[in-house]
Design a protein around this motif. Structure first.
Motif, mmCIF file in Angstrom:
data_model
loop_
_atom_site.group_PDB
_atom_site.id
_atom_site.type_symbol
_atom_site.label_atom_id
_atom_site.label_comp_id
_atom_site.label_asym_id
_atom_site.label_seq_id
_atom_site.Cartn_x
_atom_site.Cartn_y
_atom_site.Cartn_z
ATOM 1 N N UNK A 42 -5.133 3.868 -2.745
ATOM 2 C CA UNK A 42 -6.378 4.405 -3.316
ATOM 3 C C UNK A 42 -6.614 3.912 -4.738
ATOM 4 N N UNK A 43 -5.531 3.587 -5.450
ATOM 5 C CA UNK A 43 -5.662 3.194 -6.856
ATOM 6 C C UNK A 43 -6.082 1.739 -7.025
ATOM 7 N N UNK A 44 -6.086 0.969 -5.931
ATOM 8 C CA UNK A 44 -6.432 -0.449 -6.025
ATOM 9 C C UNK A 44 -7.952 -0.617 -6.003
ATOM 10 N N UNK A 45 -8.533 -1.274 -7.006
ATOM 11 C CA UNK A 45 -9.992 -1.473 -7.038
ATOM 12 C C UNK A 45 -10.512 -2.256 -5.832
ATOM 13 N N UNK A 46 -9.634 -3.012 -5.179
ATOM 14 C CA UNK A 46 -10.031 -3.830 -4.028
ATOM 15 C C UNK A 46 -9.775 -3.131 -2.695
ATOM 16 N N UNK A 47 -9.623 -1.801 -2.718
ATOM 17 C CA UNK A 47 -9.213 -1.082 -1.497
ATOM 18 C C UNK A 47 -10.201 -1.290 -0.339
ATOM 19 N N UNK A 48 -11.511 -1.327 -0.620
ATOM 20 C CA UNK A 48 -12.490 -1.497 0.459
ATOM 21 C C UNK A 48 -12.329 -2.859 1.129
ATOM 22 N N UNK A 95 -3.038 11.433 -0.023
ATOM 23 C CA UNK A 95 -1.628 11.740 -0.245
ATOM 24 C C UNK A 95 -1.079 10.946 -1.430
ATOM 25 N N UNK A 96 0.122 11.307 -1.846
ATOM 26 C CA UNK A 96 0.930 10.507 -2.766
ATOM 27 C C UNK A 96 2.338 10.540 -2.197
ATOM 28 N N UNK A 114 0.822 -1.220 0.000
ATOM 29 C CA UNK A 114 0.000 0.000 0.000
ATOM 30 C C UNK A 114 0.853 1.266 0.000
ATOM 31 N N UNK A 115 2.148 1.127 0.360
ATOM 32 C CA UNK A 115 3.049 2.275 0.372
ATOM 33 C C UNK A 115 3.508 2.690 1.749
ATOM 34 N N UNK A 116 3.506 1.761 2.713
ATOM 35 C CA UNK A 116 3.908 2.084 4.089
ATOM 36 C C UNK A 116 5.376 2.490 4.160
ATOM 37 N N UNK A 117 6.243 1.692 3.502
ATOM 38 C CA UNK A 117 7.675 1.989 3.540
ATOM 39 C C UNK A 117 7.987 3.301 2.816
ATOM 40 N N UNK A 118 7.276 3.569 1.737
ATOM 41 C CA UNK A 118 7.466 4.828 1.004
ATOM 42 C C UNK A 118 7.114 6.008 1.894
ATOM 43 N N UNK A 119 6.010 5.888 2.635
ATOM 44 C CA UNK A 119 5.603 6.951 3.557
ATOM 45 C C UNK A 119 6.679 7.182 4.615
ATOM 46 N N UNK A 179 -6.541 7.438 8.464
ATOM 47 C CA UNK A 179 -6.414 6.712 7.202
ATOM 48 C C UNK A 179 -5.811 7.620 6.155
ATOM 49 N N UNK A 180 -4.718 7.157 5.556
ATOM 50 C CA UNK A 180 -4.027 7.916 4.509
ATOM 51 C C UNK A 180 -4.263 7.206 3.184
ATOM 52 N N UNK A 181 -5.121 7.788 2.349
ATOM 53 C CA UNK A 181 -5.349 7.223 1.020
ATOM 54 C C UNK A 181 -4.164 7.618 0.141
ATOM 55 N N UNK A 182 -3.303 6.638 -0.113
ATOM 56 C CA UNK A 182 -2.043 6.870 -0.821
ATOM 57 C C UNK A 182 -2.204 6.620 -2.332
ATOM 58 N N UNK A 183 -1.211 7.040 -3.084
ATOM 59 C CA UNK A 183 -1.170 6.862 -4.551
ATOM 60 C C UNK A 183 -2.333 7.589 -5.227
ATOM 61 N N UNK A 184 -2.670 8.782 -4.697
ATOM 62 C CA UNK A 184 -3.766 9.556 -5.282
ATOM 63 C C UNK A 184 -3.460 10.023 -6.701
ATOM 64 N N UNK A 185 -2.177 10.068 -7.067
ATOM 65 C CA UNK A 185 -1.801 10.438 -8.437
ATOM 66 C C UNK A 185 -2.260 9.379 -9.438
ATOM 67 N N UNK A 186 -2.587 8.170 -8.934
ATOM 68 C CA UNK A 186 -3.062 7.098 -9.812
ATOM 69 C C UNK A 186 -4.567 6.863 -9.676
ATOM 70 N N UNK A 187 -5.221 7.662 -8.838
ATOM 71 C CA UNK A 187 -6.668 7.503 -8.618
ATOM 72 C C UNK A 187 -7.415 8.371 -9.620
ATOM 73 N N UNK A 188 -8.252 7.766 -10.450
ATOM 74 C CA UNK A 188 -8.896 8.509 -11.542
ATOM 75 C C UNK A 188 -10.424 8.443 -11.490
#
Length: 414
Positions: free
Chosen positions: A290-296, A343-344, A212-217, A318-327
């Motif tokens: 956030x970009x994953x269709x299975x996020x819920x 966030x991204x 989900x991007x924990x290490x990136x954060x 809750x930090x919705x990450x990868x918003x740059x890929x959420x369309x």
């Protein structure tokens, strides 16, 4: 000194097998995730098969007709084994291997294999070996030809590849030894945790679904230099780093192992001391892709795992990450969270808002003060710096003019 075994690395080709027990379940999504796990473990998927049935077959996982179909797919694709999407019983394992005469694996074995490859610290290696031994001990009767000899591929990494040649007594002795070593590690972790509490440094546990991007954060907030990779379980061992906020405040951020569907109970038990970092943290950062269709569904699995660990009454952000890929136009929501941010982390977008929110959270249980501390009592200022947020300090003839947010116990001393 024991000579290490040479294990030949081979490219494995596998068929994925799953069971859908009711309409509308997530069998297809679970199998897609299993494909990612298999890829991470170093094998390629050459076929998939899902059977719809009321319940998993107690003897062969899928029905006898599907077993025959799997046999035909094995022949036509040249696959070297199959991977079932659930943990197999010893009977299922033995029966499938007898009928199909191929390597039989399950989701648990794949996850354990990935963990064995990714563990770098002594604690991580102990936990992985413990989980692997418990898994293999319960399946000694079921492990047949595919596990009885040295060879390459999934399931051969980790605590030695000759486990089938060791009897139950030796495995139990090794488990007892590892449990003893793990107790020492847990004791050390508890001492470290007690020191943190004594120093009154707030702790934020970063949790979330794997990848989900924990290490990136953590990296972009603290320059932690933790491995970032677009793979499941890219990082395994927990990392704690200090984050400096304005007002000379300090916060400890702890990255935890990623959660996943059907996380094996062997791992939950072995990694309990690591996962419980969330239990003893002051705040929870729940990172969601956030970009994953299975996020819920992924969010539900994270909360389910936290509940199993007994994580309660924590303030969750809750930090919705990868918003740059959420369309999509629909708003992102998490009804169990106290706060939500978008966030991204990889692009450093929204991280200043994360720090600002952290400051607000830390202020919630503090009292705002404006005081002039006499120079003779300047030592109190160190207490303010250590436990509170120092907004400003000015040296005036009467003493040190201070504006700060402080905990109630410091407020009493002032």
């Amino acid at each position: 000194m024991t000579e290490p075994y040479d294990v030949e690395e081979i490219e494995e080709k596998v068929i994925l097998v799953g069971v859908s027990e009711q309409d509308g379940d997530d069998a297809e999504d679970s199998l897609a995730e299993l494909a990612e796990l298999v890829h991470t473990a170093g094998a390629s998927v050459v076929g998939t098969l899902i059977q719809k049935r009321e319940s998993i077959h107690p003897l062969t996982y899928v029905g006898t007709g599907k077993v025959e179909e799997i046999d035909r797919i094995l022949t036509s694709t040249g696959a070297t084994g199959i991977v079932c999407d659930d943990e197999l019983s010893p009977a299922q394992l033995k029966n499938l291997e007898t009928i199909l005469a191929t390597k039989i694996m399950d989701r648990t074995l794949i996850i354990l294999d990935i963990f064995a490859a990714r563990a770098t610290t002594s604690e991580g290696k102990i936990q992985v070996e413990l989980a692997q031994l418990k898994y293999r001990l319960s399946r000694l009767a079921g492990l047949g030809k595919s596990m009885s000899r040295l060879g390459g591929g999934i399931g051969t990494r980790g605590p030695g590849e000759k486990k089938l040649e060791i009897d139950r007594r030796l495995i139990n002795d090794r488990i007892a030894q590892l449990n003893h070593e793990l107790k020492d590690v847990v004791k050390h972790r508890e001492i470290t945790r007690a020191k943190r509490e004594k120093n009154d440094v707030p702790v934020v546990a970063i949790v979330g679904y794997t990848n989900a991007g924990k290490s990136t954060l953590l990296n972009h907030l603290t320059d932690a230099a933790v491995l970032e990779e677009d793979k499941l379980f890219a990082t395994l061992d927990p990392t704690t780093r200090l984050l400096e906020l304005d007002g000379r405040q300090q916060v400890l951020l702890t990255d935890t192992v990623g959660f996943i569907r059907k996380l094996p109970h062997h791992l939950i038990e072995a990694f309990k001391s690591t996962l419980e970092e969330a239990k003893y943290a002051d705040y929870i950062f729940h990172v969601v892709d956030a970009s994953n269709p299975q996020r819920d569904k992924q969010m539900h699995i994270v909360y389910e795992t936290l509940d199993r660990l007994g994580v309660k009454n924590k303030k969750i952000v809750t930090l919705f990450n990868k918003m740059d890929q959420y369309d999509m136009d629909e708003p992102l929501q998490d009804f169990r969270a106290d706060k939500v941010l978008e966030i991204s982390a990889g692009r450093d977008e929204g991280l200043e808002e994360v720090k600002k929110l952290l400051k607000e959270l830390l202020r919630e249980n503090k009292v705002y003060i404006e005081r002039v501390i006499p120079y003779a009592e300047a030592g109190i200022l160190q207490l303010v710096r250590q436990s509170g947020e120092l907004v400003s300090e000015e040296y005036v003839p009467e003493g040190i003019a201070v504006k700060a947010y402080v905990p109630m116990e410091v407020y009493g001393k002032l």
